[in-house]
Motif scaffolding. Structure first.
Motif, PDB file in Angstrom:
ATOM      1  N   ALA A 122       1.019   6.020   7.061  1.00 18.20           N
ATOM      2  CA  ALA A 122       0.329   5.423   8.209  1.00 18.20           C
ATOM      3  C   ALA A 122       1.269   5.020   9.337  1.00 18.20           C
ATOM      4  O   ALA A 122       0.831   4.863  10.464  1.00 18.20           O
ATOM      5  CB  ALA A 122      -0.479   4.202   7.753  1.00 18.20           C
ATOM      6  N   GLY A 123       2.547   4.811   9.059  1.00 16.47           N
ATOM      7  CA  GLY A 123       3.486   4.421  10.104  1.00 16.47           C
ATOM      8  C   GLY A 123       3.757   2.930  10.124  1.00 16.47           C
ATOM      9  O   GLY A 123       4.880   2.513  10.324  1.00 16.47           O
ATOM     10  N   THR A 124       2.713   2.118   9.963  1.00 17.81           N
ATOM     11  CA  THR A 124       2.902   0.673   9.886  1.00 17.81           C
ATOM     12  C   THR A 124       2.225   0.134   8.628  1.00 17.81           C
ATOM     13  O   THR A 124       1.282   0.727   8.110  1.00 17.81           O
ATOM     14  CB  THR A 124       2.314  -0.052  11.119  1.00 17.81           C
ATOM     15  OG1 THR A 124       0.929   0.215  11.199  1.00 17.81           O
ATOM     16  CG2 THR A 124       2.999   0.374  12.404  1.00 17.81           C
ATOM     17  N   VAL A 125       2.718  -1.001   8.163  1.00 19.27           N
ATOM     18  CA  VAL A 125       2.165  -1.632   6.965  1.00 19.27           C
ATOM     19  C   VAL A 125       0.791  -2.200   7.329  1.00 19.27           C
ATOM     20  O   VAL A 125       0.659  -2.906   8.324  1.00 19.27           O
ATOM     21  CB  VAL A 125       3.095  -2.749   6.454  1.00 19.27           C
ATOM     22  CG1 VAL A 125       2.508  -3.431   5.223  1.00 19.27           C
ATOM     23  CG2 VAL A 125       4.485  -2.194   6.168  1.00 19.27           C
ATOM     24  N   PRO A 126      -0.246  -1.879   6.542  1.00 16.78           N
ATOM     25  CA  PRO A 126      -1.581  -2.376   6.867  1.00 16.78           C
ATOM     26  C   PRO A 126      -1.686  -3.896   6.742  1.00 16.78           C
ATOM     27  O   PRO A 126      -0.925  -4.525   6.000  1.00 16.78           O
ATOM     28  CB  PRO A 126      -2.493  -1.684   5.836  1.00 16.78           C
ATOM     29  CG  PRO A 126      -1.609  -1.082   4.824  1.00 16.78           C
ATOM     30  CD  PRO A 126      -0.222  -1.034   5.367  1.00 16.78           C
ATOM     31  N   GLY A 127      -2.631  -4.473   7.474  1.00 13.72           N
ATOM     32  CA  GLY A 127      -2.866  -5.916   7.417  1.00 13.72           C
ATOM     33  C   GLY A 127      -3.136  -6.377   5.996  1.00 13.72           C
ATOM     34  O   GLY A 127      -3.784  -5.680   5.219  1.00 13.72           O
ATOM     35  N   GLY A 128      -2.630  -7.557   5.654  1.00 10.62           N
ATOM     36  CA  GLY A 128      -2.852  -8.119   4.336  1.00 10.62           C
ATOM     37  C   GLY A 128      -2.026  -7.487   3.233  1.00 10.62           C
ATOM     38  O   GLY A 128      -2.267  -7.750   2.058  1.00 10.62           O
ATOM     39  N   HIS A 129      -1.057  -6.644   3.595  1.00  4.41           N
ATOM     40  CA  HIS A 129      -0.226  -5.956   2.605  1.00  4.41           C
ATOM     41  C   HIS A 129       1.251  -6.117   2.951  1.00  4.41           C
ATOM     42  O   HIS A 129       1.603  -6.454   4.086  1.00  4.41           O
ATOM     43  CB  HIS A 129      -0.576  -4.462   2.559  1.00  4.41           C
ATOM     44  CG  HIS A 129      -1.900  -4.201   1.939  1.00  4.41           C
ATOM     45  ND1 HIS A 129      -3.089  -4.453   2.587  1.00  4.41           N
ATOM     46  CD2 HIS A 129      -2.231  -3.722   0.725  1.00  4.41           C
ATOM     47  CE1 HIS A 129      -4.091  -4.136   1.791  1.00  4.41           C
ATOM     48  NE2 HIS A 129      -3.599  -3.685   0.653  1.00  4.41           N
ATOM     49  N   VAL A 130       2.102  -5.864   1.972  1.00  4.43           N
ATOM     50  CA  VAL A 130       3.553  -5.878   2.152  1.00  4.43           C
ATOM     51  C   VAL A 130       4.127  -4.652   1.449  1.00  4.43           C
ATOM     52  O   VAL A 130       3.460  -4.021   0.634  1.00  4.43           O
ATOM     53  CB  VAL A 130       4.195  -7.167   1.592  1.00  4.43           C
ATOM     54  CG1 VAL A 130       3.736  -8.391   2.362  1.00  4.43           C
ATOM     55  CG2 VAL A 130       3.919  -7.331   0.106  1.00  4.43           C
ATOM     56  N   VAL A 131       5.363  -4.325   1.791  1.00 10.50           N
ATOM     57  CA  VAL A 131       6.083  -3.236   1.136  1.00 10.50           C
ATOM     58  C   VAL A 131       7.238  -3.862   0.363  1.00 10.50           C
ATOM     59  O   VAL A 131       7.994  -4.681   0.900  1.00 10.50           O
ATOM     60  CB  VAL A 131       6.602  -2.199   2.157  1.00 10.50           C
ATOM     61  CG1 VAL A 131       7.525  -1.193   1.499  1.00 10.50           C
ATOM     62  CG2 VAL A 131       5.438  -1.500   2.829  1.00 10.50           C
ATOM     63  N   LEU A 132       7.354  -3.486  -0.911  1.00 11.94           N
ATOM     64  CA  LEU A 132       8.378  -4.025  -1.807  1.00 11.94           C
ATOM     65  C   LEU A 132       9.273  -2.903  -2.307  1.00 11.94           C
ATOM     66  O   LEU A 132       8.782  -1.828  -2.661  1.00 11.94           O
ATOM     67  CB  LEU A 132       7.711  -4.699  -3.012  1.00 11.94           C
ATOM     68  CG  LEU A 132       6.706  -5.789  -2.693  1.00 11.94           C
ATOM     69  CD1 LEU A 132       5.950  -6.185  -3.941  1.00 11.94           C
ATOM     70  CD2 LEU A 132       7.400  -6.986  -2.072  1.00 11.94           C
ATOM     71  N   LEU A 133      10.582  -3.156  -2.349  1.00 16.24           N
ATOM     72  CA  LEU A 133      11.535  -2.179  -2.862  1.00 16.24           C
ATOM     73  C   LEU A 133      12.521  -2.862  -3.799  1.00 16.24           C
ATOM     74  O   LEU A 133      12.908  -4.009  -3.572  1.00 16.24           O
ATOM     75  CB  LEU A 133      12.314  -1.521  -1.721  1.00 16.24           C
ATOM     76  CG  LEU A 133      11.519  -0.624  -0.775  1.00 16.24           C
ATOM     77  CD1 LEU A 133      12.379  -0.191   0.402  1.00 16.24           C
ATOM     78  CD2 LEU A 133      10.972   0.581  -1.517  1.00 16.24           C
ATOM     79  N   GLY A 134      12.919  -2.158  -4.840  1.00 13.54           N
ATOM     80  CA  GLY A 134      14.000  -2.628  -5.693  1.00 13.54           C
ATOM     81  C   GLY A 134      15.324  -2.251  -5.060  1.00 13.54           C
ATOM     82  O   GLY A 134      15.423  -1.253  -4.346  1.00 13.54           O
ATOM     83  N   ASP A 135      16.351  -3.048  -5.291  1.00 16.54           N
ATOM     84  CA  ASP A 135      17.671  -2.757  -4.734  1.00 16.54           C
ATOM     85  C   ASP A 135      18.331  -1.564  -5.407  1.00 16.54           C
ATOM     86  O   ASP A 135      19.237  -0.957  -4.849  1.00 16.54           O
ATOM     87  CB  ASP A 135      18.588  -3.972  -4.875  1.00 16.54           C
ATOM     88  CG  ASP A 135      18.238  -5.084  -3.897  1.00 16.54           C
ATOM     89  OD1 ASP A 135      17.291  -4.918  -3.101  1.00 16.54           O
ATOM     90  OD2 ASP A 135      18.925  -6.125  -3.927  1.00 16.54           O
TER      91      ASP A 135
END
Length: 166
Positions: A122-135
């Motif tokens: 989508a290009g941007t993170v949708p409202g009410g959501h987050v993006v999580l990544l492990g190091d």
């Protein structure tokens, strides 16, 4: 003597109320997998402050409730739950639900990080959501498999490592 007893009981009640309040605001979580190496090691204890979305910032390490997180497209389960207690043996279904420890990579409205674009174009993170990544991406199950995660799954923010004496 009676006044002393009343003051002592009042002091004990205030201390107990303070401990209950502190317990609802702070938790200790044990890291159980390599997904956050080198920042956090397996077996390391971290102090977590429970917070709402308004206080989250990209780059912070957060603790997430895993309920409802599934790989998009039926991908592998990866590291599974990595926080909340020591890693156990056996299939994930046989273990109690635990917490995940991940880095908050993007908040609602922010650009989707490149590693997540294949599952979240989508290009941007949708409202009410987050993006999580492990190091440690080679050993992490994160938004590269799940896509955007509902922000209400974030339990709190890691404040510091806990060092236990003895």
């Amino acid at each position: 003597m009676r006044l002393f007893l009343v003051l002592a009981l009042a002091g004990l009640a205030a201390a107990a109320a303070g401990l209950v309040l502190l317990r609802t605001a702070l938790s200790v979580v044990v890291v159980a997998g390599p997904s956050m190496s080198p920042a956090l090691r397996p077996g390391q204890r971290v102090l977590v402050l429970r917070r709402g979305l308004a206080r989250l910032r990209a780059g912070r390490i957060v603790v997430v409730a895993p309920a409802g997180l599934a790989a998009r497209g039926g991908g592998p389960a990866g590291d599974g739950p990595v926080g909340g207690g020591p890693a156990g043996d056996g299939p994930a279904a046989a273990r109690p639900a635990r917490l995940l420890v991940k880095r908050l990579a993007a908040l609602p409205g922010e650009p989707v990080p490149p590693p997540v674009r294949p599952v979240l174009p989508a290009g941007t993170v949708p409202g009410g959501h987050v993006v999580l990544l492990g190091d440690n991406p080679d050993f992490s199950t994160d938004s590269r498999l799940w896509g955007a995660v509902p922000a209400d799954r974030v339990v709190g923010v890691v404040l510091d490592r806990v060092r236990l004496r003895g």
